[in-house]
Design an enzyme around this catalytic site. Structure first.
Site, PDB file in Angstrom:
ATOM      1  N   GLY A 263       0.831  -1.197   0.000  1.00 46.07           N
ATOM      2  CA  GLY A 263       0.000   0.000   0.000  1.00 46.07           C
ATOM      3  C   GLY A 263       0.864   1.245   0.000  1.00 46.07           C
TER       4      GLY A 263
ATOM      5  N   GLN B  79       3.298   9.907   1.247  1.00 41.97           N
ATOM      6  CA  GLN B  79       4.545   9.157   1.096  1.00 41.97           C
ATOM      7  C   GLN B  79       5.274   9.487  -0.197  1.00 41.97           C
ATOM      8  OE1 GLN B  79       2.579   5.188   2.156  1.00 41.97           O
ATOM      9  NE2 GLN B  79       4.648   4.965   2.965  1.00 41.97           N
TER      10      GLN B  79
ATOM     11  N   CYS C  85       6.560  -0.247   6.936  1.00 42.46           N
ATOM     12  CA  CYS C  85       6.127   0.902   6.146  1.00 42.46           C
ATOM     13  C   CYS C  85       7.239   1.274   5.171  1.00 42.46           C
ATOM     14  CB  CYS C  85       5.830   2.075   7.082  1.00 42.46           C
ATOM     15  SG  CYS C  85       5.314   3.571   6.232  1.00 42.46           S
ATOM     16  N   LEU C  86       6.854   1.570   3.946  1.00 40.03           N
ATOM     17  CA  LEU C  86       7.845   1.940   2.933  1.00 40.03           C
ATOM     18  C   LEU C  86       8.610   3.205   3.331  1.00 40.03           C
ATOM     19  CD1 LEU C  86       5.765   1.266  -0.309  1.00 40.03           C
ATOM     20  CD2 LEU C  86       7.689  -0.090   0.558  1.00 40.03           C
TER      21      LEU C  86
ATOM     22  N   HIS D 279      -3.691   1.257   7.929  1.00 42.05           N
ATOM     23  CA  HIS D 279      -2.336   1.834   7.891  1.00 42.05           C
ATOM     24  C   HIS D 279      -2.264   3.003   6.904  1.00 42.05           C
ATOM     25  CE1 HIS D 279       2.228   1.231   7.800  1.00 42.05           C
ATOM     26  NE2 HIS D 279       2.013   2.047   6.786  1.00 42.05           N
ATOM     27  N   GLU D 280      -2.809   2.786   5.704  1.00 46.22           N
ATOM     28  CA  GLU D 280      -2.716   3.829   4.665  1.00 46.22           C
ATOM     29  C   GLU D 280      -3.611   5.021   4.982  1.00 46.22           C
ATOM     30  OE1 GLU D 280      -0.255   3.502   2.871  1.00 46.22           O
ATOM     31  OE2 GLU D 280       0.050   1.349   3.120  1.00 46.22           O
TER      32      GLU D 280
ATOM     33  N   HIS E   9      -2.046   7.328   7.355  1.00 45.40           N
ATOM     34  CA  HIS E   9      -1.057   8.220   6.728  1.00 45.40           C
ATOM     35  C   HIS E   9      -1.692   9.558   6.320  1.00 45.40           C
ATOM     36  CE1 HIS E   9       2.824   6.279   6.238  1.00 45.40           C
ATOM     37  NE2 HIS E   9       2.297   5.163   5.761  1.00 45.40           N
TER      38      HIS E   9
HETATM   39 ZN    ZN Z   1       3.150   3.322   5.640  1.00 44.84          ZN
END
Ligand code: ZN
Length: 150
Positions: free
Chosen positions: A47, A52, A89-90, A131-132, A135
Site C-alpha cells: 500500500g 509518502q 512501512c515503505l 495503515h494507509e 497516513h
Molecule cells: Zn506506511
C-alpha cells in the site's frame, strides 16, 4: 506514468494532514497511476498513501495480492473486533512491529472515476487500509506499535 520518490520517516510531510480531493480529474488519475507504479516498484509494498510521495491529498493505493484498489478520500465508516498484526512501512525501512488493528473495516471512498464505493475488508487488507488511511492524517504505524520485532 512515472515513479515518484518515497519520502522517509524524517520528512515533515508524513506528519501533515491531507486535503480532501475536490474533483477526481485527469491529474488525480495520473497521480494514482504513479502511486501504483511506485508501490509495485518496491520489494514488498502492499500500500501507498499520497503523503509518502510528497502530496498532501487524500489518495491511497493498495494491493494485498488480490488486485489493485485505488481510493480517493477514503474514510473508515465502520470497524469491528480487533486483530494483532505485524506491520512495516515503505517510509520507515527495516522496521517492523506488532500492533492492534480492527479485525474488520468498512471503507467508503471514491474510485478513479469519482464514483462512490464501499469496501468491507478483514485480515491483511483491513490492516493495510487502516495503515494507509492513518497516513492521510499524519499517523505512522510506529505511533501504535506495542512491540518492535527484531
Ligand atoms: Zn506506511
Amino acid at each position: 506514468m512515472a515513479l515518484r520518490q518515497i519520502r522517509l520517516f524524517d520528512d515533515e510531510i508524513l506528519r501533515k494532514k491531507c486535503k480532501v480531493v475536490e474533483e477526481v480529474n485527469d491529474k488525480i488519475k495520473l497521480i494514482l497511476n504513479d502511486m501504483a507504479e511506485t508501490m509495485y516498484n518496491t520489494e514488498n509494498g502492499g500500500g501507498l498513501a499520497a503523503p509518502q510521495v510528497g502530496l498532501l491529498l487524500r489518495l491511497v493505493v493498495v494491493d494485498m495480492g488480490e488486485g489493485l484498489i485505488k481510493l480517493v478520500n477514503p474514510r473508515i465508516i465502520d470497524k469491528e473486533g480487533t486483530q494483532e498484526v505485524i506491520e512495516g512501512c515503505l517510509s520507515i525501512p527495516n522496521t517492523w512491529g506488532k500492533l492492534i488493528r480492527p479485525g474488520k473495516v468498512t471503507v467508503k471512498a471514491l474510485d478513479e472515476n469519482g464514483e462512490e464505493f464501499i469496501l468491507t475488508a478483514t485480515g491483511e487488507l483491513a490492516k493495510c487500509l487502516c495503515h494507509e488511511i492513518d497516513h492521510l492524517d499524519g499517523i505512522l504505524f510506529t505511533d501504535l506499535v506495542t512491540e518492535y520485532i527484531k
